[in-house]
Design a protein around this motif. Structure first.
Motif, PDB file in Angstrom:
ATOM      1  N   PHE A 153      51.394  46.015  29.213  1.00  0.00           N
ATOM      2  CA  PHE A 153      50.061  45.766  29.754  1.00  0.00           C
ATOM      3  C   PHE A 153      49.380  44.585  29.066  1.00  0.00           C
TER       4      PHE A 153
ATOM      5  N   SER B 192      46.128  44.806  26.674  1.00  0.00           N
ATOM      6  CA  SER B 192      45.296  43.948  27.517  1.00  0.00           C
ATOM      7  C   SER B 192      45.608  42.484  27.230  1.00  0.00           C
ATOM      8  N   ILE B 193      45.499  41.636  28.263  1.00  0.00           N
ATOM      9  CA  ILE B 193      45.672  40.206  28.026  1.00  0.00           C
ATOM     10  C   ILE B 193      44.381  39.606  27.471  1.00  0.00           C
TER      11      ILE B 193
ATOM     12  N   PRO C 245      51.196  31.789  31.276  1.00  0.00           N
ATOM     13  CA  PRO C 245      51.567  33.082  30.692  1.00  0.00           C
ATOM     14  C   PRO C 245      50.674  33.410  29.496  1.00  0.00           C
TER      15      PRO C 245
ATOM     16  N   GLU D 161      48.923  28.913  36.777  1.00  0.00           N
ATOM     17  CA  GLU D 161      49.024  30.223  36.140  1.00  0.00           C
ATOM     18  C   GLU D 161      49.737  30.044  34.801  1.00  0.00           C
TER      19      GLU D 161
ATOM     20  N   GLY E  58      50.868  39.017  30.706  1.00  0.00           N
ATOM     21  CA  GLY E  58      50.450  38.675  32.061  1.00  0.00           C
ATOM     22  C   GLY E  58      50.239  37.193  32.205  1.00  0.00           C
ATOM     23  N   THR E  59      49.411  36.829  33.166  1.00  0.00           N
ATOM     24  CA  THR E  59      49.073  35.428  33.398  1.00  0.00           C
ATOM     25  C   THR E  59      47.574  35.319  33.601  1.00  0.00           C
ATOM     26  N   GLU E  60      47.085  34.095  33.373  1.00  0.00           N
ATOM     27  CA  GLU E  60      45.690  33.805  33.680  1.00  0.00           C
ATOM     28  C   GLU E  60      45.634  32.460  34.378  1.00  0.00           C
TER      29      GLU E  60
ATOM     30  N   ARG F 218      50.155  36.316  26.302  1.00  0.00           N
ATOM     31  CA  ARG F 218      50.532  37.477  25.492  1.00  0.00           C
ATOM     32  C   ARG F 218      49.261  37.905  24.776  1.00  0.00           C
TER      33      ARG F 218
ATOM     34  N   GLN G 203      42.798  46.431  34.484  1.00  0.00           N
ATOM     35  CA  GLN G 203      44.039  47.178  34.444  1.00  0.00           C
ATOM     36  C   GLN G 203      44.794  46.983  35.751  1.00  0.00           C
ATOM     37  N   HIS G 204      46.089  46.910  35.644  1.00  0.00           N
ATOM     38  CA  HIS G 204      46.934  46.746  36.821  1.00  0.00           C
ATOM     39  C   HIS G 204      47.942  47.888  36.846  1.00  0.00           C
TER      40      HIS G 204
END
Length: 187
Positions: free
Chosen positions: A44, A7-8, A73, A71, A47-49, A75, A21-22
């Motif tokens: 998983f 999870s991010i 990045p 956006e 991602g980005t936020e 981790r 979840q994607h």
């Protein structure tokens, strides 16, 4: 049973609100997804936020920086999770396509929109019109059989072969360890 979740976001317990979840093929809302090995959980956790910040390149007429949404990045984290003896429906195929077995069973509850065939399935790339309802009906079907989730044996996830585990409830989950992804060497 020990499973892994990427999870991010960082959280201290699993709830439906804490887990985003994607997953492909409209299966996000079935339950909470886990992998049987740590490597398969890593993608998983990347991602980005969206963040709001002062721009370094855009300014108002008075010289003040504009506020922009960017956006960034991220981790995130790998969660090592202990699950207390769940009763899981097992999907396993001697052809190595347990994901297909699972999706064909779920298709009984799905309404697809497409122009080519009358009886569309997940493989047709059609638009699923009732994701939440289909997933709810499929989950209820398995719960009525006494299952607390299901396991897809030897499924391809990114560049890994793993068992994918979907659990319907957070009740039996205990986080054993939270590992920042930055602590791992790149895959």
């Amino acid at each position: 049973m020990i499973v892994y979740h990427g999870s991010i976001r960082k959280f201290d317990r699993f709830t439906n609100e804490s887990v985003v979840q994607h997953l492909r093929n409209d299966i996000n809302t079935l339950g909470l997804w886990f992998t049987s090995n740590l490597e398969a959980a890593k993608p998983f956790a990347i991602g980005t936020e969206s963040v709001i910040e002062k721009s370094a390149t855009e300014f108002w007429e008075d010289g003040e920086p504009k506020v922009v949404q960017v956006e960034r990045p991220v981790r995130g984290f790998i969660y090592k999770v202990y699950v207390d003896e769940p009763n899981l429906k097992e999907y396993q195929s001697n052809t190595g396509d347990s994901f297909d077995l699972f999706m064909r069973e779920r298709d009984k509850y799905c309404d697809y929109l497409g122009s080519h065939k009358k009886n569309l399935t997940w493989k047709d790339g059609a638009i699923l019109l009732n994701e939440a309802e289909a997933n709810s009906a499929f989950r209820k079907h398995l719960i009525n059989q006494g299952y607390s989730g299901f396991i897809l044996r030897e499924t391809q996830q990114f560049n890994n072969i793993t068992d994918l585990v979907c659990l319907f409830s957070t009740g039996s989950l205990q986080i054993a360890e939270i590992m920042p992804l930055d602590g791992f060497p790149p895959s």
